[in-house]
Design a protein around this motif. Structure first.
Motif, PDB file in Angstrom:
ATOM      1  N   PHE A 292       0.827  -1.201   0.000  1.00 47.14           N
ATOM      2  CA  PHE A 292       0.000   0.000   0.000  1.00 47.14           C
ATOM      3  C   PHE A 292       0.869   1.262   0.000  1.00 47.14           C
ATOM      4  CE2 PHE A 292      -2.100   3.447   2.385  1.00 47.14           C
ATOM      5  CZ  PHE A 292      -3.069   3.763   1.439  1.00 47.14           C
ATOM      6  N   ALA A 293       1.987   1.241   0.730  1.00 46.56           N
ATOM      7  CA  ALA A 293       2.873   2.407   0.772  1.00 46.56           C
ATOM      8  C   ALA A 293       3.352   2.773  -0.628  1.00 46.56           C
ATOM      9  CB  ALA A 293       4.054   2.123   1.690  1.00 46.56           C
ATOM     10  N   GLN A 294       3.642   1.773  -1.437  1.00 47.03           N
ATOM     11  CA  GLN A 294       4.077   2.037  -2.811  1.00 47.03           C
ATOM     12  C   GLN A 294       2.960   2.703  -3.617  1.00 47.03           C
ATOM     13  OE1 GLN A 294       5.311  -1.451  -4.952  1.00 47.03           O
ATOM     14  NE2 GLN A 294       6.220  -0.286  -6.619  1.00 47.03           N
ATOM     15  N   ILE A 295       1.746   2.202  -3.468  1.00 50.55           N
ATOM     16  CA  ILE A 295       0.595   2.775  -4.171  1.00 50.55           C
ATOM     17  C   ILE A 295       0.372   4.219  -3.726  1.00 50.55           C
ATOM     18  CG2 ILE A 295      -1.920   2.640  -4.428  1.00 50.55           C
ATOM     19  CD1 ILE A 295      -1.617  -0.426  -4.157  1.00 50.55           C
ATOM     20  N   PHE A 296       0.426   4.447  -2.411  1.00 43.49           N
ATOM     21  CA  PHE A 296       0.165   5.773  -1.833  1.00 43.49           C
ATOM     22  C   PHE A 296       1.205   6.791  -2.316  1.00 43.49           C
ATOM     23  CE2 PHE A 296       0.978   8.684   1.824  1.00 43.49           C
ATOM     24  CZ  PHE A 296      -0.234   9.348   1.817  1.00 43.49           C
ATOM     25  N   ARG A 297       2.476   6.434  -2.236  1.00 40.20           N
ATOM     26  CA  ARG A 297       3.533   7.366  -2.633  1.00 40.20           C
ATOM     27  C   ARG A 297       3.502   7.638  -4.133  1.00 40.20           C
ATOM     28  NH1 ARG A 297       6.755   4.495   1.599  1.00 40.20           N
ATOM     29  NH2 ARG A 297       6.965   5.988   3.320  1.00 40.20           N
ATOM     30  N   ALA A 298       3.233   6.605  -4.918  1.00 37.23           N
ATOM     31  CA  ALA A 298       3.165   6.789  -6.368  1.00 37.23           C
ATOM     32  C   ALA A 298       2.014   7.715  -6.747  1.00 37.23           C
ATOM     33  CB  ALA A 298       3.017   5.438  -7.060  1.00 37.23           C
ATOM     34  N   ASN A 299       0.881   7.568  -6.060  1.00 35.69           N
ATOM     35  CA  ASN A 299      -0.258   8.440  -6.341  1.00 35.69           C
ATOM     36  C   ASN A 299       0.072   9.881  -5.996  1.00 35.69           C
ATOM     37  OD1 ASN A 299      -3.394   8.710  -6.759  1.00 35.69           O
ATOM     38  ND2 ASN A 299      -2.943   9.776  -4.861  1.00 35.69           N
ATOM     39  N   ASN A 300       0.686  10.101  -4.826  1.00 38.38           N
ATOM     40  CA  ASN A 300       1.033  11.463  -4.427  1.00 38.38           C
ATOM     41  C   ASN A 300       2.032  12.089  -5.395  1.00 38.38           C
ATOM     42  OD1 ASN A 300      -0.658  11.228  -2.259  1.00 38.38           O
ATOM     43  ND2 ASN A 300       0.956  11.060  -0.720  1.00 38.38           N
ATOM     44  N   TYR A 301       3.007  11.293  -5.827  1.00 40.52           N
ATOM     45  CA  TYR A 301       4.007  11.812  -6.757  1.00 40.52           C
ATOM     46  C   TYR A 301       3.342  12.191  -8.083  1.00 40.52           C
ATOM     47  CZ  TYR A 301       8.240  12.204  -9.541  1.00 40.52           C
ATOM     48  OH  TYR A 301       9.223  12.681 -10.360  1.00 40.52           O
ATOM     49  N   GLU A 302       2.452  11.363  -8.556  1.00 42.50           N
ATOM     50  CA  GLU A 302       1.771  11.620  -9.824  1.00 42.50           C
ATOM     51  C   GLU A 302       0.936  12.896  -9.752  1.00 42.50           C
ATOM     52  OE1 GLU A 302      -1.790   9.578 -12.485  1.00 42.50           O
ATOM     53  OE2 GLU A 302      -0.638   8.344 -11.088  1.00 42.50           O
ATOM     54  N   VAL A 303       0.202  13.076  -8.650  1.00 44.44           N
ATOM     55  CA  VAL A 303      -0.630  14.270  -8.496  1.00 44.44           C
ATOM     56  C   VAL A 303       0.238  15.517  -8.410  1.00 44.44           C
ATOM     57  CG1 VAL A 303      -2.209  15.481  -6.935  1.00 44.44           C
ATOM     58  CG2 VAL A 303      -2.565  13.051  -7.456  1.00 44.44           C
ATOM     59  N   ASP A 304       1.303  15.474  -7.592  1.00 46.39           N
ATOM     60  CA  ASP A 304       2.173  16.636  -7.444  1.00 46.39           C
ATOM     61  C   ASP A 304       2.850  16.995  -8.765  1.00 46.39           C
ATOM     62  OD1 ASP A 304       1.497  16.770  -4.804  1.00 46.39           O
ATOM     63  OD2 ASP A 304       3.323  15.825  -4.065  1.00 46.39           O
ATOM     64  N   ALA A 305       3.293  15.984  -9.498  1.00 46.82           N
ATOM     65  CA  ALA A 305       3.965  16.236 -10.772  1.00 46.82           C
ATOM     66  C   ALA A 305       3.015  16.871 -11.783  1.00 46.82           C
ATOM     67  CB  ALA A 305       4.539  14.937 -11.321  1.00 46.82           C
ATOM     68  N   SER A 306       1.743  16.452 -11.758  1.00 46.92           N
ATOM     69  CA  SER A 306       0.779  16.977 -12.722  1.00 46.92           C
ATOM     70  C   SER A 306       0.484  18.451 -12.496  1.00 46.92           C
ATOM     71  CB  SER A 306      -0.523  16.174 -12.657  1.00 46.92           C
ATOM     72  OG  SER A 306      -1.224  16.437 -11.457  1.00 46.92           O
ATOM     73  N   ARG A 307       0.799  18.952 -11.302  1.00 46.45           N
ATOM     74  CA  ARG A 307       0.487  20.347 -10.982  1.00 46.45           C
ATOM     75  C   ARG A 307       1.639  21.297 -11.287  1.00 46.45           C
ATOM     76  NH1 ARG A 307      -2.829  19.222  -5.310  1.00 46.45           N
ATOM     77  NH2 ARG A 307      -4.654  18.311  -6.346  1.00 46.45           N
ATOM     78  N   ALA A 308       2.772  20.777 -11.686  1.00 49.69           N
ATOM     79  CA  ALA A 308       3.900  21.648 -12.012  1.00 49.69           C
ATOM     80  C   ALA A 308       3.615  22.385 -13.319  1.00 49.69           C
ATOM     81  CB  ALA A 308       5.179  20.830 -12.126  1.00 49.69           C
ATOM     82  N   PRO A 309       3.724  23.704 -13.343  1.00 47.77           N
ATOM     83  CA  PRO A 309       3.444  24.460 -14.560  1.00 47.77           C
ATOM     84  C   PRO A 309       4.624  24.424 -15.523  1.00 47.77           C
ATOM     85  CG  PRO A 309       4.125  25.945 -12.838  1.00 47.77           C
ATOM     86  CD  PRO A 309       4.085  24.577 -12.204  1.00 47.77           C
ATOM     87  N   ALA A 310       4.372  24.873 -16.725  1.00 47.46           N
ATOM     88  CA  ALA A 310       5.463  25.053 -17.684  1.00 47.46           C
ATOM     89  C   ALA A 310       6.153  26.383 -17.385  1.00 47.46           C
ATOM     90  CB  ALA A 310       4.920  25.050 -19.104  1.00 47.46           C
ATOM     91  N   LEU A 311       7.486  26.401 -17.525  1.00 48.08           N
ATOM     92  CA  LEU A 311       8.236  27.624 -17.287  1.00 48.08           C
ATOM     93  C   LEU A 311       7.866  28.692 -18.301  1.00 48.08           C
ATOM     94  CD1 LEU A 311      10.473  28.931 -15.554  1.00 48.08           C
ATOM     95  CD2 LEU A 311      12.097  28.157 -17.283  1.00 48.08           C
ATOM     96  N   GLY A 312       7.605  28.270 -19.537  1.00 45.66           N
ATOM     97  CA  GLY A 312       7.224  29.217 -20.572  1.00 45.66           C
ATOM     98  C   GLY A 312       8.417  29.963 -21.149  1.00 45.66           C
ATOM     99  N   GLN A 313       8.145  31.088 -21.765  1.00 45.12           N
ATOM    100  CA  GLN A 313       9.180  31.897 -22.396  1.00 45.12           C
ATOM    101  C   GLN A 313       8.949  33.364 -22.070  1.00 45.12           C
ATOM    102  OE1 GLN A 313       8.781  30.883 -26.546  1.00 45.12           O
ATOM    103  NE2 GLN A 313      10.083  29.064 -26.358  1.00 45.12           N
ATOM    104  N   GLY A 314       9.916  34.175 -22.389  1.00 42.16           N
ATOM    105  CA  GLY A 314       9.763  35.602 -22.219  1.00 42.16           C
ATOM    106  C   GLY A 314      10.199  36.102 -20.854  1.00 42.16           C
ATOM    107  N   ALA A 315       9.776  37.338 -20.523  1.00 36.70           N
ATOM    108  CA  ALA A 315      10.246  38.012 -19.310  1.00 36.70           C
ATOM    109  C   ALA A 315       9.865  37.261 -18.044  1.00 36.70           C
ATOM    110  CB  ALA A 315       9.688  39.437 -19.271  1.00 36.70           C
TER     111      ALA A 315
END
Length: 347
Positions: A292-315
């Protein structure tokens, strides 16, 4: 003892239970799956179902919608035109707040709290328009309104500094202020230690037309206090604005309900909430199950990673690149496209 189950009933629409998630036995004997062991896949339908279980007042509506940007919730307020300060009765008007985006993986509790915050901010928008300042020519302005031209204010910043003439006194500062066409009167002034002063203030009666309309009864002849540095009367309008917003927020705290429960009311015992929270978080016990710990940590990592924005370009991208680059060995998920190495996975 917690038991594994693969198919317990979710608490709300849009929820799924993680495989092997442990069940809790609550102090009242009820079985429950903690929210941090749920996965979320909210849709317009599930968000609508949640908002339908929220109650506030007869002048506030919550809407759920979906557009090209995804699912959102929005507040509608039924009230009077704030900028009509005539002595006649005003018609009701329906106005809308901003759209608050809801990602599919947003936890149910956060959606409910987003609705709570959206109501607070929609009301704050109205309160800011109701505190007005009158100039020497008798003209009235909603100086705290959110509708001012910010690029213009930035361009004119030097003209917005306090005048060099002698500062106005307390009586003069109060005389030019109104809240929803009500005078603000001083009840008493108390000198405090540390060069501060406490002012007890009260909103006067509204004009007859406003009394007949009966809007915002929670502000009727409200008494409130503010604390200022001694003699800093130019700060008084800001302190009054803060106090009026705080009163509006407290009204929401006590009135907002989900399934009939006033979650943010100060009548709730904070010690009891803390005890229940601790009871639902026996992580050491639950994560002793390696599968279960593996499932729990993998889910949290997936959710956190999905929320990272793109750096983009420009100023903006260059500004954020410099800001983030000041921190060595930064944990968490760095923006997509960031020049350094990706973040390490954390539990």
């Amino acid at each position: 003892m917690s038991l594994h189950t693969f198919n317990p009933v979710p608490h709300c629409p849009g929820e799924r239970v993680m495989p092997l998630a442990p069940l809790l036995t609550l102090p009242n004997g009820q079985r429950w799956v903690a929210q941090h062991y749920l996965r979320y896949q909210h849709t317009l339908q599930s968000v609508s179902a949640l908002l339908a279980q929220i109650d506030f007042d007869a002048h506030t509506a919550l809407f759920a919608g979906q557009d090209a940007g995804g699912v959102y919730l929005q507040v509608g307020l039924i009230g009077r035109e704030n900028y009509d300060r005539s002595n006649t009765l005003r018609a009701y008007k329906l106005v809308y707040g901003r759209k608050w985006r809801i990602d599919a993986d947003t936890p149910t509790s956060e959606i409910i709290q987003t609705a709570f915050l959206a109501i607070k901010k929609a009301r704050e928008h109205e309160v800011r328009e109701l505190l007005t300042v009158r100039n020497a020519a008798g003209q009235t302005s909603a100086a705290f309104s959110n509708h001012h031209d910010l690029p213009l204010l930035a361009q004119q910043r030097s003209a917005l500094q306090p005048a060099t003439k002698p500062a106005a006194g307390l009586t003069d500062e109060l005389a030019v202020l109104r809240f929803a066409q009500r005078r603000i009167t001083l009840l008493q002034q108390v000198d405090l230690a540390g060069e501060r002063v406490l002012l007890d203030l009260q909103l006067g009666p509204a004009p007859l037309a406003r009394q007949l309309e009966g809007d915002l009864p929670e502000f009727a002849e409200l008494s409130f206090s503010v604390i200022l540095p001694r003699g800093a009367w130019a700060q008084l309008p800001y302190a009054i604005m803060d106090a009026l917003i705080a009163h509006s927020d407290r009204h929401v705290d006590e009135t907002f309900r989900f399934r009939g429960f006033a979650r943010f009311s100060r009548a709730n015992s904070i010690q009891a909430i803390a005890a229940l929270s601790l009871h639902t978080r026996p992580y050491a016990r639950d994560l002793a199950d390696a599968q279960f710990a593996q499932i729990f940590r993998a889910n949290n990592y997936e959710v956190d990673a999905s929320r990272a924005p793109a750096l983009g370009q420009g100023a903006l991208a260059e500004k954020n690149q410099r800001l983030i680059g000041q921190f060595a060995d930064l944990l968490g998920h760095l923006p997509q496209g960031y020049a350094q190495a990706p973040a390490r996975q954390t539990a």
